[in-house]
Design a protein around this motif. Structure first.
Motif, PDB file in Angstrom:
ATOM      1  N   GLN A  43     -24.097   4.207 -21.017  1.00 35.04           N
ATOM      2  CA  GLN A  43     -23.864   4.612 -22.398  1.00 35.04           C
ATOM      3  C   GLN A  43     -23.031   3.577 -23.120  1.00 35.04           C
ATOM      4  N   LYS A  44     -23.242   3.545 -24.424  1.00 36.28           N
ATOM      5  CA  LYS A  44     -22.584   2.502 -25.185  1.00 36.28           C
ATOM      6  C   LYS A  44     -22.246   2.992 -26.585  1.00 36.28           C
ATOM      7  N   HIS A  45     -21.060   2.661 -27.026  1.00 31.86           N
ATOM      8  CA  HIS A  45     -20.627   2.943 -28.391  1.00 31.86           C
ATOM      9  C   HIS A  45     -20.327   1.614 -29.070  1.00 31.86           C
ATOM     10  N   ASP A  46     -20.753   1.496 -30.310  1.00 28.83           N
ATOM     11  CA  ASP A  46     -20.399   0.304 -31.086  1.00 28.83           C
ATOM     12  C   ASP A  46     -19.980   0.715 -32.473  1.00 28.83           C
ATOM     13  N   LEU A  47     -18.886   0.156 -32.924  1.00 24.14           N
ATOM     14  CA  LEU A  47     -18.403   0.475 -34.255  1.00 24.14           C
ATOM     15  C   LEU A  47     -18.035  -0.836 -34.943  1.00 24.14           C
ATOM     16  N   SER A  48     -18.505  -1.005 -36.168  1.00 26.51           N
ATOM     17  CA  SER A  48     -18.146  -2.231 -36.868  1.00 26.51           C
ATOM     18  C   SER A  48     -17.911  -1.954 -38.349  1.00 26.51           C
ATOM     19  N   VAL A  49     -17.101  -2.797 -38.949  1.00 27.66           N
ATOM     20  CA  VAL A  49     -16.869  -2.768 -40.387  1.00 27.66           C
ATOM     21  C   VAL A  49     -17.106  -4.186 -40.871  1.00 27.66           C
ATOM     22  N   ALA A  50     -17.901  -4.336 -41.902  1.00 25.61           N
ATOM     23  CA  ALA A  50     -18.193  -5.692 -42.355  1.00 25.61           C
ATOM     24  C   ALA A  50     -18.445  -5.704 -43.842  1.00 25.61           C
ATOM     25  N   GLY A  51     -18.170  -6.842 -44.441  1.00 25.55           N
ATOM     26  CA  GLY A  51     -18.463  -6.976 -45.850  1.00 25.55           C
ATOM     27  C   GLY A  51     -18.113  -8.363 -46.332  1.00 25.55           C
ATOM     28  N   SER A  52     -18.467  -8.651 -47.561  1.00 20.25           N
ATOM     29  CA  SER A  52     -18.105  -9.966 -48.079  1.00 20.25           C
ATOM     30  C   SER A  52     -18.053  -9.923 -49.603  1.00 20.25           C
ATOM     31  N   THR A  53     -17.304 -10.839 -50.160  1.00 22.12           N
ATOM     32  CA  THR A  53     -17.346 -11.104 -51.594  1.00 22.12           C
ATOM     33  C   THR A  53     -17.526 -12.600 -51.719  1.00 22.12           C
ATOM     34  N   ASP A  54     -17.468 -13.126 -52.914  1.00 22.36           N
ATOM     35  CA  ASP A  54     -17.597 -14.585 -53.022  1.00 22.36           C
ATOM     36  C   ASP A  54     -16.340 -15.292 -52.524  1.00 22.36           C
ATOM     37  N   LYS A  55     -15.279 -14.533 -52.279  1.00 21.33           N
ATOM     38  CA  LYS A  55     -14.030 -15.139 -51.820  1.00 21.33           C
ATOM     39  C   LYS A  55     -13.874 -15.098 -50.303  1.00 21.33           C
ATOM     40  N   TYR A  56     -14.353 -14.043 -49.718  1.00 17.87           N
ATOM     41  CA  TYR A  56     -14.093 -13.898 -48.283  1.00 17.87           C
ATOM     42  C   TYR A  56     -15.229 -13.121 -47.641  1.00 17.87           C
ATOM     43  N   GLN A  57     -15.305 -13.220 -46.379  1.00 17.80           N
ATOM     44  CA  GLN A  57     -16.181 -12.330 -45.612  1.00 17.80           C
ATOM     45  C   GLN A  57     -15.441 -11.921 -44.355  1.00 17.80           C
ATOM     46  N   TYR A  58     -15.752 -10.739 -43.901  1.00 11.88           N
ATOM     47  CA  TYR A  58     -15.089 -10.295 -42.684  1.00 11.88           C
ATOM     48  C   TYR A  58     -16.021  -9.403 -41.890  1.00 11.88           C
ATOM     49  N   ARG A  59     -15.796  -9.339 -40.619  1.00 13.02           N
ATOM     50  CA  ARG A  59     -16.464  -8.354 -39.768  1.00 13.02           C
ATOM     51  C   ARG A  59     -15.550  -8.068 -38.592  1.00 13.02           C
ATOM     52  N   LEU A  60     -15.300  -6.797 -38.366  1.00 12.45           N
ATOM     53  CA  LEU A  60     -14.483  -6.380 -37.235  1.00 12.45           C
ATOM     54  C   LEU A  60     -15.332  -5.429 -36.410  1.00 12.45           C
ATOM     55  N   SER A  61     -15.260  -5.562 -35.104  1.00 13.41           N
ATOM     56  CA  SER A  61     -16.068  -4.655 -34.299  1.00 13.41           C
ATOM     57  C   SER A  61     -15.369  -4.329 -33.001  1.00 13.41           C
ATOM     58  N   ILE A  62     -15.660  -3.147 -32.531  1.00 14.98           N
ATOM     59  CA  ILE A  62     -15.251  -2.798 -31.175  1.00 14.98           C
ATOM     60  C   ILE A  62     -16.451  -2.178 -30.478  1.00 14.98           C
ATOM     61  N   GLY A  63     -16.492  -2.303 -29.209  1.00 18.14           N
ATOM     62  CA  GLY A  63     -17.618  -1.756 -28.459  1.00 18.14           C
ATOM     63  C   GLY A  63     -17.153  -1.262 -27.113  1.00 18.14           C
ATOM     64  N   TYR A  64     -17.899  -0.348 -26.563  1.00 18.79           N
ATOM     65  CA  TYR A  64     -17.569   0.164 -25.233  1.00 18.79           C
ATOM     66  C   TYR A  64     -18.855   0.445 -24.490  1.00 18.79           C
ATOM     67  N   LEU A  65     -18.980  -0.149 -23.337  1.00 19.79           N
ATOM     68  CA  LEU A  65     -20.144   0.092 -22.497  1.00 19.79           C
ATOM     69  C   LEU A  65     -19.660   0.670 -21.184  1.00 19.79           C
ATOM     70  N   ASN A  66     -20.355   1.674 -20.733  1.00 21.07           N
ATOM     71  CA  ASN A  66     -20.005   2.273 -19.449  1.00 21.07           C
ATOM     72  C   ASN A  66     -21.265   2.429 -18.627  1.00 21.07           C
ATOM     73  N   ARG A  67     -21.194   1.970 -17.405  1.00 20.88           N
ATOM     74  CA  ARG A  67     -22.342   2.153 -16.506  1.00 20.88           C
ATOM     75  C   ARG A  67     -21.871   2.728 -15.195  1.00 20.88           C
ATOM     76  N   ASP A  68     -22.609   3.686 -14.714  1.00 18.93           N
ATOM     77  CA  ASP A  68     -22.385   4.201 -13.373  1.00 18.93           C
ATOM     78  C   ASP A  68     -23.698   3.946 -12.660  1.00 18.93           C
ATOM     79  N   GLY A  69     -23.654   3.076 -11.691  1.00 18.49           N
ATOM     80  CA  GLY A  69     -24.886   2.575 -11.095  1.00 18.49           C
ATOM     81  C   GLY A  69     -25.646   3.597 -10.283  1.00 18.49           C
ATOM     82  N   ILE A  70     -26.734   3.150  -9.680  1.00 20.41           N
ATOM     83  CA  ILE A  70     -27.632   4.069  -8.982  1.00 20.41           C
ATOM     84  C   ILE A  70     -27.226   4.303  -7.536  1.00 20.41           C
ATOM     85  N   LEU A  71     -26.188   3.611  -7.097  1.00 19.30           N
ATOM     86  CA  LEU A  71     -25.777   3.735  -5.704  1.00 19.30           C
ATOM     87  C   LEU A  71     -24.678   4.780  -5.598  1.00 19.30           C
TER      88      LEU A  71
END
Lengths: 1021, 535
Positions: free
Chosen positions: A318-346
């Motif tokens: 399972q995976k969660h991703d969250l981001s905030v992004a935007g830009s104007t003619d002066k600046y641009q930004y993007r911030l993100s966090i993510g989380y991935l979790n795996r529980d294998g087949i063994l």
């Protein structure tokens, strides 16, 4: 989804009422004050456009234009009509009266003016002269990609092979246009211009991945010979938006070996194998009888275990991703966090993974001349493996007679003595006790600035730090298995060394710096010139050390200060430096004639400072011709016709550090009088003259877009000629039995063709597209100074053959009678009917190494790789599928399960039915023997070479984007939900294991490929 | 960010121009940016410059003794026990799991591609030879060396080179004879040198080593090659040369030379150790009988001797060996007068049987053992294991890979006495010195003396038998039956467990199997290497 669910569960009456309501509403709205609208749609040049989609905004009403471009639709007064057509800019028109509309659609020049990322900059796609493929990660949304490298599967000219799906290490091996070198063939990966591992980035933070396949890569001369992959991270664009996405999936193995899981059948076949090779049966008849009787009442002592069934479960991702992004003619930004979790087949805790990602990407126009920015991308991640890591090999060795646990829960072994199984590897014990955890913190941090100098010169500077902190911790308690009958214990690990705690610390820092000067100018409105000059410096420092502790009271505490006996510490430090100068000149005349030239000069600390070995010079040139822009070229249906040619040279320095330097290594210790003495010895032979390996790439290609860009076709033909190939060469043992030197040994050619074809169109509201690509690559060694290089796995390097071609005995079927054995060349003292008969190639009456033959198929590079797929879209519903396949490559796996009864392991079921017996003389397999007790049948021979060509449905996805009108009220701009499946279908002749995993492996015990069923959503505010 | 206001433009511009220039310039001028040097290894040019380095270089020559292909102990996964597996090539023991392909050779199934010990022994001998050659060439360049030390160290290197060449030619026959430091251009395509030349070099090296090596060492030098070691190895080499496999014309002078070489060792200051079992126990390492041994210490430099003896049982003694031990009264079990009781086969036997291996009904590690304890033949080897009848201390109860401490004795006085007896009997007949040598070994284990008045042939049989018993488990018997040319009968049999259960058939082709094949990998890399007969 909830709505649908409710719909299903509601009563029929409710449904009827609902339907009626909808109908009434629709009828009502139609009746309101609808105007009959007609009109005609043409392109800018007056040509009528067929099939243009026309939609009344805010309603579900729509139609399409007919053959002469005309259309008819009814709409409320002041409603807005939306016109959309592939390859053209969308248009909106407000309806005020019934006057026929004359709609002219503008060609979407933006599409053609798309920029692509090239080395140290971007270029318009339209004026590119190189062979470049870009993967837009937006196309992969929803797929459970754990690593970016896995997104490159099916890309033309790229062979991405995922050999191991274990959580934490599931990375694909990438080969671009075959294997040019005999050494490290990994391409160079740059993230936003800085060398970095693409698998240390959250796939959700990536905008696109660009693969430079020909001389376009030459700007990265030094290490570009295996191709260059440019990863571009996402940046803020337009109004600020918040995006959240989530998926959840379940995973299971695609293929597993078909093992004998009936203990009686196993024992009988093993006995037969022993008898066949002239040995005593392993299991006494009395024991087998006792076992058979006991199975009914006591499955602890008399188990019938299929260990794959016991050990495997459904994995979860399972995976969660969250981001905030935007830009104007002066600046641009993007911030993100993510989380991935795996529980294998063994089973057990030893195959879990957690990844926490963070991405920061911001830039600012300080003033009209200066722009500065910062990026930081990376992971804090950890994954686990069992302390004794070879779980898949233990599973491949587990027998149906191996007790799982005893009645009281202690781990079992077997009361039946089985040769080769002195210390039973009980997979449950090993999966649940003792754990290794690798924790990694790796971030790429860059700061950059762009400054406009006078005369239109742009100065760019970028500084990047790639910091890797890794900690591998492990702890093992004491483990014992118990005889299910007598209760006698066997120590898995020695009381002298367990419990044991160990740690290894990895501390790497790579520093990258480059700066460039760019100058663009247009002369006389038609001559476009661009010039770039730059320099770069890369420094790689790697430091690691590890230690371990014994003397714990029991298996519960694992901290170092809880132990008492300190054990050996070990560590190493290395440094590696690259220094480069490079430049590029672009010229185009009126967008029609395109020229590009680059050069790069690299110095590497891996080569000797003496002589001229250290520095390499790598130039390239390419040209393009936009035929469609010529005045003599008039066509209504050809939107683009571009021819491209390129030639360039690139280098490879992939040799171990200090390969040029004769060294004396320590660690060859010996004790005198009970005291350890430090010993040193020369262990490697060294060639101080090694230098850059050079690949010269020739490429000719064409890009053709037809019928309003509905069809696009790209064709490339190439030849990669690699000289001065670097390779560790074996030398005869009589030369001090030294490890062979790294040497520049010869030349390899890769010639190939790549074709990519796409078609997209719509029928009314139904958008559809199909695509396919195929890459053919022929790999051939053209020069090895007449020598032959023998690899240890039965493959060789020989002039005229592909890399790693098999060189093995030639099997000629099976011996059918003693007479036939007696009249054939001597194989072994034990040869008898049912054994493989080898061809006496040199007719000397003895089968030996002199009878090996060359089989002209590579064991590592497929000749043909292809991908195809389709996508459909209908009013927010989308369905897509992607297929991938290879052919022209062969495998020869050995050992546990690949061969029967390998050193006390099991055999696959085919040996019960398909092995030679006097009654079954036409059997596919030889007479059953143990593969370790009787080696003659299991020598590397053509008999065991298998074709592992396959076609696989890599992904199929169904998505639904909720209609705007539902969302606008909730101030949500976009919601889509999707379900998909990965590796759902596979077609292959190879059945013993996953045909993709088995590539480049000599055995069957990697973590298998996974089938994933996945669902999730994507929300944008 | 707010700090950057438009009025600072000019300053910024200057800074950036400066940086731009600096960026290009800094990288252009500094050539040493690319000069890195390793932190974990010496370069050959800087290594051979101190006496300490020379000592470390010599230690590197010794460390090869622990390689898998020589006596074992050093492998990637932990330890090996090659010295003990060597016994399984002979009728004395069985390696059921075919570790390092030992059983393929015992069963006559080896070929050039067998790998395992066939490849490892060839390569590891040359590892040792290459290091000794390098040491001998480089040590003279080392400044500030004490001349006596240097002479002694050269002697040690020559002894080791002789040991590696002796081993090599014993198994493979003709092998390339190389005495210079490794060099691909000059040595890569050298063909095999006639075996006699190789042996001549072995003798030359041993003679010159014996001249400079001390009789013994003290303290932290124990375990280095001594004068006695060089002389004893020479005695073994000459004995092999005098034997029927190599001395096809039965040149008596060769036996005389072998006897003289053994006699010279007997005249040195070695004494038989009083307790035959304790001779092979760790507390008695480097005792008065030991002439040269391979040094193992735990945890850094162990072997897997205990693991394979007590658990893996991959050197399982065979009943053929058990039967060969005489009764305590000195009579063979086949003699009706011996008192041998087939129902109690282990009663009243030569005490060396009890010291060498365990059998069903024996007490081992404090427990009475049954026939399933050592499942492959019923017997378990004790010699070179710390385990005996008593219960071991808990921290030594179950030693695993690479955890065994005991040194492996390559040359001991007991062996030299047998060499002398054998050579002297062949050269001069069964004189009193032959009896004395054999009876010294009998006295130690309180066995009756050899029957007086034997003729030469009877004495030869007695010596062959005594060698088998005295040296059982020490990896020498395979080469004995090869050089006696009796392997074709002794290894052309089926083997059985203690209870007579059939295990497998062995075969030995006298046209082929007296020599091992040159590994296929070597013939691939050097096409000048010819192959031994029928491989």
């Amino acid at each position: 989804m909830k709505l649908l669910l409710r719909f299903h569960t509601s009563s029929r009456l409710k449904v009827r009422v609902l339907l009626l309501g909808i109908l009434c509403f629709t009828a009502l709205s139609l009746q309101a004050q609808d105007l009959p609208i007609t009109g005609k749609i043409t392109a800018a040049n007056g040509m009528p456009l067929i099939g243009v989609n026309i939609q009344v905004a805010g309603t579900s009403r729509g139609t399409a234009s007919t053959a002469d471009g005309s259309f008819k639709i009814s709409a409320a007064k002041d409603a807005t009509l939306k016109f959309s057509f592939i390859g053209y800019l969308p248009k909106e028109v407000k309806v005020t009266n019934t006057t026929p509309l004359e709609i002219k659609l503008e060609e979407d020049v933006q599409k053609l003016n798309d920029v692509v990322v090239v080395g140290y900059g971007t270029q318009k796609k339209a004026t590119l002269t190189g062979a470049i493929t870009t993967v837009e990660m937006v196309d992969k949304v929803g797929q459970p990609l754990t690593n970016v490298s896995n997104a490159l599967q099916g890309v033309p000219g790229v062979f991405a092979n995922l050999g191991n799906s274990q959580p934490g290490v599931d990375r694909s091996t990438i080969r671009i246009r075959g294997v040019g070198t005999l050494n490290n063939s990994d391409p160079l990966v740059l993230v936003d211009g800085i060398e970095y591992s693409m698998d240390e980035l959250n796939p959700a933070d990536i905008e696109s991945v660009t693969v430079l396949k020909d001389a376009a890569a030459a700007i990265y001369g030094s290490r570009a010979a295996n191709g260059v992959i440019l990863v571009t991270t996402k940046k803020g664009k337009g109004a600020s938006r918040v995006n959240y996405s989530y998926y959840y999936g379940q995973q299971k193995a695609t293929y597993l070996p078909d093992i004998i899981d009936d203990p009686i059948a196993y024992m009988k076949l093993k006995n037969q194998a022993n008898i066949n090779e002239g040995k005593a049966p392993e299991y006494a008849d009395a024991d087998i009888a006792e076992y058979q009787a006991g199975m009914a009442t006591d499955h602890f002592t008399y188990p019938a275990n299929n260990w794959y069934d016991i050990a495997l479960k459904n994995g979860v991702i399972q995976k969660h991703d969250l981001s905030v992004a935007g830009s104007t003619d002066k600046y641009q930004y993007r911030l993100s966090i993510g989380y991935l979790n795996r529980d294998g087949i063994l089973f057990g805790p030893g195959n879990n993974e957690n990844k926490y990602s963070i991405g920061i990407n911001a830039s600012m126009n300080v003033n009209e001349r200066l722009k500065v920015g910062v990026t930081m991308d990376g992971y804090y991640r950890n994954y686990t493996t069992p302390f004794y890591t070879s779980t898949w090999s233990y599973l491949a060795r587990a027998l149906p007679i191996l007790s799982d646990t005893l009645q009281d829960g202690r781990y079992g072994n077997s009361w039946l003595r089985t040769l080769g199984r002195n210390n039973w590897e009980n997979p449950r014990m090993l999966a649940y006790n003792g754990l290794m955890t690798k924790t990694v913190q790796r971030f790429l941090t860059t700061v950059f600035a762009e400054y406009k100098l006078p005369f239109g010169i742009m100065y760019n500077i970028k500084f990047g730090v790639d910091k890797y902190d890794g900690l591998l911790t492990g702890f093992t308690p004491r483990m014992q298995t118990f005889n299910p009958k007598t209760g006698a214990a066997i120590n898995w690990n020695s009381p002298a060394t367990a419990p044991r705690s160990q740690r290894t610390d990895y501390n790497d820092i790579n520093i990258h710096f480059y700066n460039t000067l760019n100058w663009n100018h247009q002369f006389a409105a038609k001559h476009n010139v661009a010039l770039m000059l730059g320099a770069s410096y890369d420094n790689f420092d790697s430091d690691s050390w590890g230690t371990s502790m014994y003397g714990y009271l029991d298996g519960t505490l694992d901290a170092f200060n809880a132990g008492t006996v300190w054990n050996a510490t070990d560590g190493n430090y290395t440094r590696d430096v690259l220094q480069s100068y490079f430049g590029r000149l672009n010229y185009d005349f009126d967008g029609k004639y395109l020229l590009e030239a680059t050069f790069r000069s690299d110095g590497s600390s891996r080569f000797s400072p003496a002589g001229s070995y250290r520095w390499g010079f790598f130039p390239s040139a390419s040209a393009g011709w936009r035929i469609d822009k010529e005045s003599f070229f008039q066509s209504n249906f050809i939107d683009q016709l571009k021819l491209r040619v390129s030639v360039g040279s690139m280098g490879n320095q992939a040799v171990p550090l200090y390969s040029y330097l004769p060294t004396v290594e320590l660690g060859e210790d010996y004790s005198f009088g009970g005291t350890l003495n430090s010993g040193g010895a020369t262990k490697k032979y060294v060639d101080p003259t090694i230098h850059w390996e050079t690949t010269t790439t020739y490429n000719a290609g064409a890009d053709i877009n037809l019928w309003g860009n509905r069809i696009s076709l790209t064709v490339d033909a190439y030849k990669k000629h690699t000289t001065g190939i670097l390779r560790a060469v074996n030398i005869a043992a009589q030369i001090g039995n030294l490890t062979g030197p790294q040497q520049n040994i010869g030349a390899v050619d890769n010639t190939g063709v790549e074709v990519v074809l796409q078609y997209k169109n719509n029928i009314g509201n139904l958008d559809y597209g199909v695509y396919g690509n195929v890459s053919y690559n022929k790999n051939k060694i053209v020069d090895l100074n007449g020598e032959v290089v023998y690899n240890s796995d039965g493959t060789i390097l020989k002039e005229g053959s592909p890399i790693d071609a098999f060189y093995v005995l030639q099997a000629e079927g099976l011996f059918q009678s003693q007479e036939e054995v007696d009249h054939s060349a001597k194989q072994s003292v034990n040869t008898k009917p049912g054994y493989i008969r080898y061809k006496d190639v040199n007719n000397d009456g003895i089968i030996n190494g002199d009878d090996r033959v060359l089989i002209n198929t590579s064991s590592s590079v497929p000749k043909l790789a292809f991908g195809f797929g389709f996508n459909l879209g209908y009013r927010g519903i989308s369905l897509s599928a992607a297929f991938q396949g290879i052919s022209g490559v062969k495998v020869l796996p050995v050992a546990n399960l690949a061969f029967p009864f390998y050193n006390g392991a099991n055999a696959t079921k085919e040996w019960e039915t398909d092995a030679w017996t006097p009654e079954n003389p036409n059997a596919r397999l030889p007479i059953i023997t143990t593969s370790t007790g009787y080696a003659d049948n299991f020598q590397r021979s053509s008999f065991w070479i298998r074709d592992n060509a396959y076609v696989r449905m890599k992904n199929i996805q169904l998505g639904y984007a909720l209609p705007d009108r539902w969302l606008s009220k909730a101030k949500i701009s976009k919601v889509s939900v999707f379900i998909n499946a990965q590796n759902l279908l596979t077609f292959s002749k190879y059945k013993d294991f996953d045909p993709e995993s088995v590539m480049n492996r000599a055995d069957l015990y990697s973590y298998p490929m996974l089938k994933t069923y996945n669902g999730g959503l994507n929300v944008t505010f | 960010m707010l700090l950057f206001k438009p009025r600072k433009n000019k300053l910024m511009k200057k800074i950036f121009l400066l940086m731009a220039g600096a960026g290009f310039l800094a990288m252009g001028c500094n050539k040493s940016l690319l000069d890195t040097s390793p932190h974990d290894r010496y370069t050959e040019a800087t290594f051979w410059t101190t006496p300490e380095a020379a000592a470390a270089g010599l230690t590197g020559c010794y460390s090869v003794l622990r390689n898998d292909g020589i006596y074992g102990g050093k492998n990637s996964s932990g330890g090996s026990a090659t010295a003990l597996w060597d016994e399984t090539l002979s009728p004395n023991a069985y390696n059921y799991s075919n570790t390092m392909s030992f059983n393929f050779i015992a069963a006559g199934q080896q070929n050039a591609s067998t790998g395992g010990i066939v490849t490892a022994r060839f390569g590891d001998c040359y590892t040792g030879i290459g290091r000794c050659n390098t040491f001998l060439a480089k040590v003279d360049e080392v400044p500030d060396m004490n001349e006596d030390d240097k002479a002694r160290m050269k002697g040690e290197a020559k002894f080791l080179r002789a040991l590696y060449y002796f081993t090599l030619q014993t198994y493979y026959g003709d092998v390339p004879l190389i005495l210079d430091p490794p060099n691909k251009e000059t040595q890569g395509k050298l063909p095999r040198t006639p075996r006699a030349e190789v042996v001549a070099q072995v003798i030359t090296d041993l003679d010159s080593a014996a001249l400079v090596l001390p009789a013994s060492y003290t303290g932290t030098n124990k375990g280095r090659a001594t004068k006695g070691a060089a002389m004893a190895l020479k005695a073994r080499a000459l004995l092999y040369e005098a034997s029927p496999l190599l001395n096809t014309t039965n040149d008596v002078a060769k036996w005389t030379a072998a006897a003289a070489a053994a006699k010279a060792v007997m005249n040195l200051n070695y004494k038989l150790f009083g307790d035959y079992r304790a001779l092979f126990l760790q507390p008695n390492e480097n005792n008065s009988e030991v002439i040269f041994d391979v040094q193992y210490i735990f945890p850094n430099q162990g072997s897997s001797f205990d693991l394979i003896c007590t658990q893996y049982n991959t050197n399982a003694p065979l009943p053929d060996l058990a039967k060969a031990y005489y009764m305590k009264n000195g009579l063979p079990t086949s003699d009706p007068a011996s008192g041998y009781d087939a129902a109690n086969p282990y009663l009243n036997r030569d005490p060396r049987l009890y010291a060498t291996f365990t059998y069903p009904g024996d007490v081992y590690k404090g427990k009475k053992i049954d026939s399933t304890r050592f499942a492959s033949t019923g017997y378990g080897m004790k010699k070179y294991s710390i385990y005996d009848s008593i219960t071991p201390p808990s921290d030594k109860s179950d030693l695993k890979d690479g955890q065994s401490d005991i040194n492996f004795i390559v040359l001991r006085l007991g062996d030299v006495l047998l060499m002398y007896a054998e050579a002297q009997n062949e050269a001069a007949g069964p004189d009193a010195t032959v009896y004395d040598a054999l009876n010294a070994l009998r006295d130690r284990v309180k066995m009756p003396h050899i029957t007086p008045g034997l003729n030469k042939e009877q004495m030869r049989a007695e010596i062959h038998h005594e060698r088998r018993i005295e040296l059982a488990g020490e990896g020498l018997y395979y080469n004995d039956i090869r050089r006696w040319k009796t392997a074709q009968t002794e290894l052309n049999t089926s083997i059985f467990s203690w209870s007579g259960k059939y295990l497998e058939k062995r075969s030995f082709n006298p046209q082929r199997d007296y020599w091992w094949p040159i590994p296929q990998t070597e013939r691939d890399l050097n096409p000048e290497l010819t192959q031994n007969n029928l491989y």
